[in-house]
Scaffold this motif. Structure first.
Motif, PDB file in Angstrom:
ATOM      1  N   SER A 133      35.866  41.392  37.750  1.00 17.50           N
ATOM      2  CA  SER A 133      35.791  42.441  38.626  1.00 17.50           C
ATOM      3  C   SER A 133      36.395  42.413  40.069  1.00 17.50           C
ATOM      4  N   HIS A 134      37.470  41.300  40.003  1.00 12.61           N
ATOM      5  CA  HIS A 134      38.399  41.132  41.263  1.00 12.61           C
ATOM      6  C   HIS A 134      39.675  41.083  40.968  1.00 12.61           C
ATOM      7  N   ALA A 135      40.444  41.231  41.944  1.00 10.61           N
ATOM      8  CA  ALA A 135      42.035  41.623  41.774  1.00 10.61           C
ATOM      9  C   ALA A 135      42.851  40.737  42.804  1.00 10.61           C
ATOM     10  N   ILE A 136      44.113  40.285  42.303  1.00  5.94           N
ATOM     11  CA  ILE A 136      44.901  39.677  43.537  1.00  5.94           C
ATOM     12  C   ILE A 136      46.115  40.566  43.688  1.00  5.94           C
ATOM     13  N   HIS A 137      46.566  40.887  44.948  1.00  3.89           N
ATOM     14  CA  HIS A 137      47.451  41.655  45.291  1.00  3.89           C
ATOM     15  C   HIS A 137      48.481  40.576  45.774  1.00  3.89           C
ATOM     16  N   LEU A 138      49.826  40.511  45.030  1.00  2.09           N
ATOM     17  CA  LEU A 138      50.899  39.760  45.722  1.00  2.09           C
ATOM     18  C   LEU A 138      51.942  40.585  46.216  1.00  2.09           C
TER      19      LEU A 138
END
Length: 426
Positions: A133-138
């Motif tokens: 349920s989590h995202a990494i924004h790069l």
């Protein structure tokens, strides 16, 4: 999960520890590919900033509980410098094996745009890695010729899944942004080694004023088709001197910590033709009077740019003019804020007459102009129209500062007993 996580695990609910897990997996992924990223997540940096002294002084991390990476949020945001990695297919294969779904957002490279070439080359601007349920924004940062870092906007192409993550909650990408190159610090947060900007609070401050406007090359090319550019030796020489005076002015004011922007003809030149207007004969800057510092005049004189005239006073209609190389001058106009507008003043030396130039309120954005990172009004069109009227696209060579501007008003006369103070010519 090893012993490192056993300290953290007991103190947080499942959802909180999921965030920590996803960040840990992501850091593992990028370190296995030797990709140096640093944390720019405003929420986490805000928390870190409160404890920055302790974090700096304890290389092995602080508390046994997960305090930072377990904080409630949908994303964790990292930055990547474009030149520090090769765009590897391998990274995405490994990411998929680890369970990540990913999305790559590309768009045109504005650094290749110019008068001669509106290039169609596309570059990666943002990556999003999603797990559970989590995202990494790069966010990918690129170096620009003004020696600063730039990131592009996040614009989804038609075929992309708009429900992939809650895009509206992203902290970066609504607009392009410009930043100084940060000094980085390797710290341990929640048992994870991560690089952060050495001074999180100044990075967060920069972030709140980072919006960047690209020069309008397409419109500039159309302008030059109607009004061919002046390529005479005089014009080329003037532009060269104006550029070097602008760089020197920026260095001087930046060293004093005085915020300024391109104003009047210099702003018009940037907006209309992406260059200095060759018949303008000067460089124009604006400064809010609240940012005035008494050191401005001595700093310019020390930089070899003597004061030519000083009109008005700090409380009313202040303007400074400095003499650059040959006959190129630098005019600095100070702006005063009222409830519903902003204005700067003008003074006629021989009569003591005062003038006032009214502008709608505006905010400041960054741009790149003559290889310099510099501010312009974000609401540039309204600013230029206030000054030059609806016909601003048509070049005017005969310009009278007392009557030509659309926004000029009479503003009385300086009392004769104040002339020595408010009309100083050197």
């Amino acid at each position: 999960n090893g012993a490192a996580f056993s300290k953290v695990r007991g103190s947080q609910s499942g959802q909180d520890s999921t965030r920590w897990h996803v960040v840990r997996k992501f850091l593992g992924l990028i370190s296995s590919h030797n990709i140096p990223v640093y944390l720019i997540d405003p929420l986490i940096l805000g928390l870190v900033d409160k404890d920055i002294e302790q974090i700096r002084s304890s290389p092995d991390g602080l508390s046994p509980e997960c305090k930072y990476f377990c904080a409630p949020r949908d994303f964790t945001t990292f930055a990547l410098l474009d030149k520090t990695w090769k765009h590897e297919v391998g990274l995405f294969r490994t990411a998929e094996k680890m369970g990540f779904q990913w999305l790559k957002i590309i768009n045109k490279d504005p650094r290749l745009d110019g008068m001669d070439d509106l290039s169609g080359v596309e570059i990666p601007l943002h990556y999003i890695f999603k797990l559970a349920s989590h995202a990494i924004h790069l966010v990918v940062f690129y170096e620009r010729s003004g020696n600063f870092l730039w990131h592009g906007p996040l614009r989804l192409k038609k075929h992309m899944d708009r429900k992939f993550v809650p895009f509206r909650k992203l902290h970066f990408g609504r607009y392009p942004g410009a930043y100084e190159k940060p000094e980085l610090l390797l710290v341990s947060i929640d048992d994870l080694k991560v690089q952060i900007p050495k001074n999180p609070s100044s990075f967060l401050e920069e972030m709140s004023h980072s919006r960047f406007l690209e020069c309008r090359y397409r419109e500039a090319r159309a302008f030059f088709q109607l009004y061919p550019d002046d390529a005479s030796l005089d014009a080329v020489e003037f532009r060269k001197k104006a550029k070097s005076l602008l760089h020197l002015a920026a260095l001087t004011l930046n060293n004093l910590g005085v915020k300024f922007w391109l104003s009047s003809g210099t702003c018009l030149g940037w907006y209309r033709q992406c260059n200095v207007i060759p018949h303008s004969k000067d460089v124009d800057l604006g400064i809010f009077i609240r940012d005035y510092k008494a050191d401005i005049i001595p700093a310019f004189q020390k930089a070899g740019v003597p004061l030519k005239h000083k009109f008005g006073k700090v409380e009313d209609s202040l303007e400074l003019s400095f003499q650059g190389e040959d006959d190129v001058k630098l005019d600095i106009f100070f702006f005063y804020e009222e409830d519903d507008h902003i204005w700067n003043g003008g003074t006629q030396a021989k009569s003591g007459k005062k003038f006032k130039y009214l502008f709608p309120k505006f905010t400041l954005c960054w741009t790149e102009f003559v290889e310099l990172k510099v501010h312009v009004p974000c609401e540039t069109l309204q600013y230029v129209e206030a000054n030059y009227g609806p016909e601003w696209k048509v070049p005017v060579k005969m310009w009278d500062w007392k009557s030509s501007p659309s926004n000029v008003q009479d503003n009385g006369v300086w009392p004769v007993d104040e002339w020595d103070d408010v009309i100083q010519i050197y």
